[in-house]
Design an enzyme around this catalytic site. Structure first.
Site, mmCIF file in Angstrom:
data_model
loop_
_atom_site.group_PDB
_atom_site.id
_atom_site.type_symbol
_atom_site.label_atom_id
_atom_site.label_comp_id
_atom_site.label_asym_id
_atom_site.label_seq_id
_atom_site.Cartn_x
_atom_site.Cartn_y
_atom_site.Cartn_z
ATOM 1 N N ASP A 169 0.344 -7.886 -6.469
ATOM 2 C CA ASP A 169 -0.958 -8.363 -6.945
ATOM 3 C C ASP A 169 -1.018 -8.439 -8.471
ATOM 4 O O ASP A 169 -2.076 -8.712 -9.047
ATOM 5 C CB ASP A 169 -2.085 -7.456 -6.423
ATOM 6 C CG ASP A 169 -1.881 -6.000 -6.834
ATOM 7 O OD1 ASP A 169 -0.874 -5.694 -7.519
ATOM 8 O OD2 ASP A 169 -2.731 -5.159 -6.468
ATOM 9 N N HIS B 160 -0.277 -5.835 -10.592
ATOM 10 C CA HIS B 160 -0.594 -4.587 -11.314
ATOM 11 C C HIS B 160 0.602 -4.093 -12.121
ATOM 12 O O HIS B 160 1.745 -4.401 -11.808
ATOM 13 C CB HIS B 160 -1.138 -3.507 -10.359
ATOM 14 C CG HIS B 160 -0.128 -2.894 -9.436
ATOM 15 N ND1 HIS B 160 -0.431 -2.492 -8.154
ATOM 16 C CD2 HIS B 160 1.186 -2.592 -9.593
ATOM 17 C CE1 HIS B 160 0.648 -1.966 -7.596
ATOM 18 N NE2 HIS B 160 1.638 -2.019 -8.433
HETATM 19 P P1 PGA Z 1 8.356 -1.787 -6.609
HETATM 20 O O1 PGA Z 1 6.905 -1.482 -7.145
HETATM 21 O O2 PGA Z 1 9.302 -1.598 -7.766
HETATM 22 O O3 PGA Z 1 8.586 -0.756 -5.534
HETATM 23 O O4 PGA Z 1 8.373 -3.176 -6.096
HETATM 24 C C1 PGA Z 1 6.480 -2.029 -8.352
HETATM 25 C C2 PGA Z 1 5.017 -1.735 -8.553
HETATM 26 O O5 PGA Z 1 4.247 -1.731 -7.569
HETATM 27 O O6 PGA Z 1 4.613 -1.532 -9.714
#
Ligand code: PGA
Length: 258
Positions: free
Chosen positions: A136, A138
């Protein structure tokens, strides 16, 4: 913003690790901002190998993690304290006193958050901040609609984050802590350099919005367009919705030839 597109996760992690190694060689007391999640695991593996095989010395390095869940013990298997010990801290020589991860030690979150910010300032500010990105958009646990001027604080996780992180809690979305402590967006923006890493098609929309879309709190990572020194390192899958790929590739090739 510099955008580097690589064929795979290992090459992304190698470029990020080389940037960090060169920075430590230049400034042994580097202040590193660290991230958790699946994206930086390969980067930590390479840094651990650089320490073990090439003697890269972390003894003067100070670290500040972006975030930590609220409501699970620090030694919980899915806490970010456990994650960092397992993937990085147990394998390099960063003194314990130099390792900082937000932690919910009392009910006074405001006091803790203010002291976390103060510690970053006392350390001289973050030199390099590693960032992942949520589907999303973030960064840290600064969810959609976070103030772009936010500082370290306690937040409620969005449904999309709870669902994405359920995989680490036996796929039980109800087991994922609802709240977290996170550096704010303004805190992240004060880092001297940001390294934004992303892999896979699931990140392609967030990456396109963050790099080429309007700056908006609805895509917190889009604020990085205002950061003077952000390097985004992504794989081809994560780059698949960008419109300016040819330019990013040519620009990176020119930088390499300088
Ligand atoms: P991920 O998470 O590295 O496990 O994809 C990234 C995040 O949600 O900031």
């Amino acid at each position: 913003m510099e955008v580097i597109i690589q064929p795979n996760h290992h090459q992304i992690a190698s470029i990020a690790a080389n940037i960090i190694r060169d920075a430590i060689l230049k400034k042994p007391n580097l202040v590193l901002g660290l991230a958790t999640g699946s994206t930086p695991i390969e980067l930590y593996k390479i840094l651990v190998r650089m320490h073990r095989d090439d003697g890269l010395d972390f003894s003067d390095v100070t670290t500040f993690n972006l975030d930590e869940y609220v409501g699970i013990p620090l030694d919980h298997p899915q806490s970010y304290h456990t994650f960092m010990a397992h993937h990085f801290f147990d394998h390099v020589n960063i003194p314990k006193a130099n390792q900082h991860i937000p932690q919910n030690i009392s009910d006074n979150h405001e006091e803790f958050c203010a002291s976390y910010e103060e510690k970053i300032v006392c350390a001289g500010g973050i030199d390099i901040q590693i960032l992942g990105i949520g589907t999303d958009g973030h960064i840290g646990f600064n969810e959609v609609s976070s103030s772009l001027a936010s500082r370290t604080r306690i937040v409620t996780l969005s449904q999309s984050t709870l669902e994405a992180n359920a995989i680490h809690f036996n796929c039980d979305v109800n087991a994922v802590p609802q709240m977290a402590l996170t550096m704010g967006i303004a805190t992240i923006m004060e880092a001297k350099k940001c390294l934004l890493l992303a892999c896979g098609t699931s990140k392609s929309q967030a990456i396109a919005k963050a790099i080429e879309g309007p700056i908006t709190s609805m895509v917190p990572a889009s604020i990085l367009q205002m950061h003077p020194n952000t390097v985004t390192i992504i794989d081809e899958a994560a780059s698949s919705m960008l419109s300016e790929v040819e330019y990013y590739n040519r620009s990176y090739a020119n930088m390499l030839s300088l």
